[in-house]
Design an enzyme around this catalytic site. Structure first.
Site, PDB file in Angstrom:
ATOM      1  N   SER A 195     -12.521  -3.052   0.765  1.00 10.22           N
ATOM      2  CA  SER A 195     -12.667  -2.372   2.055  1.00 10.22           C
ATOM      3  C   SER A 195     -14.142  -2.103   2.303  1.00 10.22           C
ATOM      4  O   SER A 195     -14.822  -1.569   1.413  1.00 10.22           O
ATOM      5  CB  SER A 195     -11.945  -1.018   2.042  1.00 10.22           C
TER       6      SER A 195
ATOM      7  N   LYS B  13      -5.355   5.703   8.275  1.00  5.11           N
ATOM      8  CA  LYS B  13      -6.455   6.076   7.381  1.00  5.11           C
ATOM      9  C   LYS B  13      -7.157   7.245   8.050  1.00  5.11           C
ATOM     10  O   LYS B  13      -8.244   7.103   8.614  1.00  5.11           O
ATOM     11  CB  LYS B  13      -7.387   4.887   7.182  1.00  5.11           C
TER      12      LYS B  13
ATOM     13  N   ARG C  34       0.872  -1.192   0.000  1.00 10.62           N
ATOM     14  CA  ARG C  34       0.000   0.000   0.000  1.00 10.62           C
ATOM     15  C   ARG C  34       0.898   1.227   0.000  1.00 10.62           C
ATOM     16  O   ARG C  34       1.715   1.397   0.907  1.00 10.62           O
ATOM     17  CB  ARG C  34      -0.871  -0.028   1.248  1.00 10.62           C
TER      18      ARG C  34
END
Ligand code: 3NM
Length: 212
Positions: free
Chosen positions: A112, A141, A43
């Site tokens: 997600s 996040k 990521r």
């Protein structure tokens, strides 16, 4: 190559390039795997496709050797280009049909999800696994409220018994017992592993708790 499964994965690790020194990425990969991470994602929210592909090519020999699926966040085309095992996408990243068309039948596609309705929709749509969170607010996040733990058990019963469901967001060794007590069977842990003094030992601690 046929599609892999995450059905025996308890801890899914993420090589989040916001936390990992690029030079140390292969070493961090080895430590996460040594500690028992059963799947690994790359990521890199601030990186372009080429840089992500180059990183995947460095990491893939290690994950392949260990039999650990490597999943690319956000970029189906990169997953195909490097021969990764899967791609992970968010709510706004297209339909399963669009992504399946790009990656073919043999690649894992994860989604997600942030509400029970999104989790149920992901199962119905045919995603191979889901993330469910953020359980707690997390700088990894930023800007999303924690969804708390009250829905974990019911989503597990509806969705998590059908496809692997990974609780994610702010999970660390110190709160993992609470998350497991709320019904989590599998988790993703990012910053608490990547910022640990001993990544392999902390990963192993998390896996041991999940094994119960
Ligand atoms: N996705 P940490 S929460 C990448 O809820 C990610 O979909 C989330 O990192 C979601 O373990 C999250 O450092 C961050 O909190 C997880």
């Amino acid at each position: 190559m046929s599609k892999q499964t995450l059905s025996n994965v308890l801890l899914y690790g993420i090589l989040d390039m916001g936390y990992v020194d690029e030079q140390k990425a292969t070493e961090v990969t080895r430590q996460l795997i040594a500690g028992g991470a059963g799947a690994l994602q790359i990521r890199a929210k601030r990186w372009g496709r080429e840089r992500i592909a180059a990183m995947a090519e460095r990491v893939l020999p290690i994950t392949r050797d260990a039999g650990v699926p490597l999943i690319i966040n956000d970029y189906p085309e990169v997953a195909v280009e490097v021969g990764a095992d899967g791609v992970h996408v968010g709510q706004d990243d297209g339909t399963i049909d669009e992504i399946r068309y790009l990656v073919g039948e043999d690649m894992l596609i994860g989604r997600s999800t942030h509400t029970p309705a999104q989790a149920e929709a992901a199962l119905e749509d045919g995603f191979d696994y889901i993330g469910f969170g953020p359980v707690f607010p997390t700088p990894t996040k930023a800007g999303r409220p924690g969804i708390g733990m009250e829905n974990i058990q019911s989503v597990h019963e509806k969705v998590g018994v059908e496809i692997p469901m990974f609780c994610i967001g702010g999970i660390k060794p110190e709160n993992l017992d609470q998350v497991i007590a709320a019904g989590a069977r599998r988790v993703v842990v990012v910053s608490a592993l990547l910022q640990a003094d001993d990544i392999a030992a902390t990963t192993a601690e998390v896996v041991a708790k999940l094994k119960g």
